[in-house]
Design an enzyme around this catalytic site. Structure first.
Site, PDB file in Angstrom:
ATOM      1  N   ASP A 329       0.872  -1.301   0.022  1.00 47.00           N
ATOM      2  CA  ASP A 329       0.081  -0.176  -0.093  1.00 47.00           C
ATOM      3  C   ASP A 329       0.720   1.206  -0.157  1.00 47.00           C
ATOM      4  O   ASP A 329       0.430   2.130  -0.574  1.00 47.00           O
ATOM      5  CB  ASP A 329      -0.996  -0.023   1.294  1.00 47.00           C
ATOM      6  CG  ASP A 329      -2.243  -0.792   0.889  1.00 47.00           C
ATOM      7  OD1 ASP A 329      -2.422  -1.312  -0.376  1.00 47.00           O
ATOM      8  OD2 ASP A 329      -2.897  -1.405   1.710  1.00 47.00           O
ATOM      9  N   TYR A 417      -9.640   0.170   2.209  1.00 47.13           N
ATOM     10  CA  TYR A 417      -9.088   0.064   3.625  1.00 47.13           C
ATOM     11  C   TYR A 417      -8.868   1.388   4.089  1.00 47.13           C
ATOM     12  O   TYR A 417      -8.366   2.217   3.189  1.00 47.13           O
ATOM     13  CB  TYR A 417      -8.134  -0.750   3.695  1.00 47.13           C
ATOM     14  CG  TYR A 417      -8.259  -2.163   4.052  1.00 47.13           C
ATOM     15  CD1 TYR A 417      -8.932  -2.335   5.389  1.00 47.13           C
ATOM     16  CD2 TYR A 417      -8.135  -3.183   3.389  1.00 47.13           C
ATOM     17  CE1 TYR A 417      -9.384  -3.804   5.751  1.00 47.13           C
ATOM     18  CE2 TYR A 417      -8.524  -4.449   3.510  1.00 47.13           C
ATOM     19  CZ  TYR A 417      -9.184  -4.826   4.914  1.00 47.13           C
ATOM     20  OH  TYR A 417      -9.268  -5.933   5.344  1.00 47.13           O
TER      21      TYR A 417
HETATM   22 CU   LIG Z   1      -8.001  -6.805   6.353  1.00 46.49          CU
END
Ligand SMILES: [Cu+2]
EC number: 1.4.3.-
Length: 488
Positions: A329, A417
């Site tokens: 990420d 997320y």
């Molecule tokens: Cu997760």
């Protein structure tokens, strides 16, 4: 689903070391050598790199521009000798640039004092630069002009105007040959929800060459039901009763204002003094953190530099459309690039102060990111230290010291997320780093509507009809260069 990781850096027992700083190294300067690049510096870097490759100006993309960190020892020695007036020149102010020029990855160091390129290295090894938002957007739009994809939607009875696509990094599985910059495109369906991650359009593989900006491979393997929209929209306005118990409001009041002071990138609070900057790849960087020792009347060094160096999220689903999902990420999408503006009174309490930052767009020009940090004092009602002496009758002798801390927060939303990234400075002399994970699950569409139907490995848990939560992990790594009392 929520994950959290806590690292505790307590330096309480290090008072034997003797290298001390009378004043903190983060002291305010007109421009501190560790300050993030200014908008004007981004513009100069862009101009210098473009001028160095005049014939290919339309072929240059800036994948990353940030501060080229000065040499640590040179910087510390300069800062120690800097007060009260400059004695020697500061370390060179430089930018580190990763640019794609003529389809090659260049790593450049640009000197901002002399406006020249100090080094220009073409990277031939493994690894690719950060994706830019612009190239990801272009790649994810290609499917809408790709007849086999439109036919695949038609076959599933899906409306093209309700489809949203995004790019996924490819992962690495031991190949010895580099295949260029390639991504896969995964698509989702809205049609009654904004929670697109809950409605994946499964079993379609689209591969895009980012350099040619073309679809190089397409496969429609089978038709899998798209999970239904009902009940997936997370917005309060779309939720149906019953709701949870309502709580009465809590207000944080600091009638005399905050106890911290922000001077440019320098933050001072209680006995702490540190430098806070922002980077497109790693997000917040805390540097030169030191703490004032009231007995010695000196600042003592604690941490030279600290930041989240990577967030690795591998999925364990071996099916054709999932096996490659092993996201970095920070290194692929940019932990800082994906930071979102913080919502006052929601993301941070009423007593928070907000700071903005700048990153470079694909063309190298600065983009402002407002409210990327919030800084606030936290009184969570906890006790820092206490004792009740019961052995001296007739009285109880009680001493209680409440726990107060200073929090620096960033929220980075990397696709589905949301990472809540906190640096918390405590009066007892510890730095606590916390990452809270929230947001949405990444789920796989499935033919199954009840767990009793499943008679094969599905690499996940059936969460709802046609919805599998895929097994995965989150690994968060920190760069923590601790210099407790100057001891490295
Ligand atoms: Cu997760």
């Amino acid at each position: 689903m929520a994950h959290s990781l806590k690292i505790f850096c307590c330096f309480f027992f290090f008072f034997l070391f003797s290298t001390l700083s009378i004043i903190p190294l983060s002291h305010q300067l007109e421009q501190h050598p560790l300050d993030s690049l200014t908008p004007n510096e981004f513009i100069r870097v862009q101009a210098i790199v473009n001028q160095s490759h005049p014939t290919t100006i339309n072929d240059i993309t800036f994948q990353y521009i940030g501060l080229n960190e000065p040499d640590k020892q040179a910087l510390i020695s300069w800062l120690q000798n800097h007060r009260p007036t400059p004695i020697t020149a500061p370390p060179p102010r430089q930018a580190f640039v990763i640019a794609r020029i003529n389809h090659q990855t260049h790593e450049l160091v640009v000197d901002l004092s002399y406006d020249n390129i100090v080094s220009d290295h073409i990277h031939h090894g493994f690894g690719y630069p950060l994706f830019t938002f612009q190239e990801q957007n272009r790649a994810s739009q290609l499917v809408f002009n790709h007849a086999p994809f439109l036919a695949a939607l038609n076959k599933r009875g899906l409306k093209v105007e309700e489809v949203i696509c995004e790019t996924f990094a490819l992962g690495w599985f031991g190949e010895t040959k580099q295949n260029g910059r390639v991504v896969k495109v995964m698509c989702y369906y809205l049609d009654g929800t904004v929670n697109l991650y809950m409605r994946p359009i499964e079993a379609i593989t689209v591969t895009v060459d980012l350099e040619a900006m073309k679809i190089t491979h397409f496969r429609d393997r089978l038709v899998v039901p798209v999970p239904k929209a009902a009940g997936t929209d997370y917005r309060e306005s779309e939720q149906k009763a019953p709701f949870g118990p309502e709580l009465k409001g809590i207000t944080v009041v600091q009638p005399d204002g905050p106890s911290f002071i922000i001077d440019g990138s320098r933050v001072r609070w209680a006995n702490w003094d540190f430098h806070l900057t922002f980077d497109a790849r790693v997000g917040p960087i805390v540097s030169l953190a030191s703490i004032y020792d009231t007995e010695k009347q000196e600042f003592r060094r604690v941490m030279y530099r600290g930041f989240v160096s990577e967030l690795f999220v591998p999925y364990m689903d071996l099916t054709e459309e999932w096996y490659y999902r092993t996201f970095f990420d920070a290194g692929e999408y940019g932990y800082g690039l994906c930071a979102v503006p913080l919502e006052p009174l929601r993301d941070c309490p009423a007593n928070a102060v907000y700071m903005g930052a700048f990153v470079a767009a694909q063309n190298g020009m600065p983009i402002e990111m407002p409210n990327v940090f919030c800084i606030f004092e936290r009184n969570a009602g906890d006790v820092m230290w206490r004792h009740t002496e019961t052995m001296i009758p007739p009285d109880l002798i009680t001493e209680v010291r409440p726990d107060m801390s200073l929090v620096v927060r960033m929220v980075s939303t990397v696709g589905n997320y949301d990472y809540i990234n906190d640096w918390e400075f405590k009066q007892i002399g510890s730095i606590k780093v916390t990452v809270g994970l929230t947001g949405l699950l990444e789920v796989r569409g499935s033919k199954y509507t009840h767990k009793d139907q499943i008679d094969e490995e599905v690499y996940g848990t059936l969460l709802a009809e046609n919805t599998l939560g895929a097994y995965h992990d989150h690994f968060i790594t920190y760069h923590l260069d601790l210099d407790v009392d100057g001891c490295e």
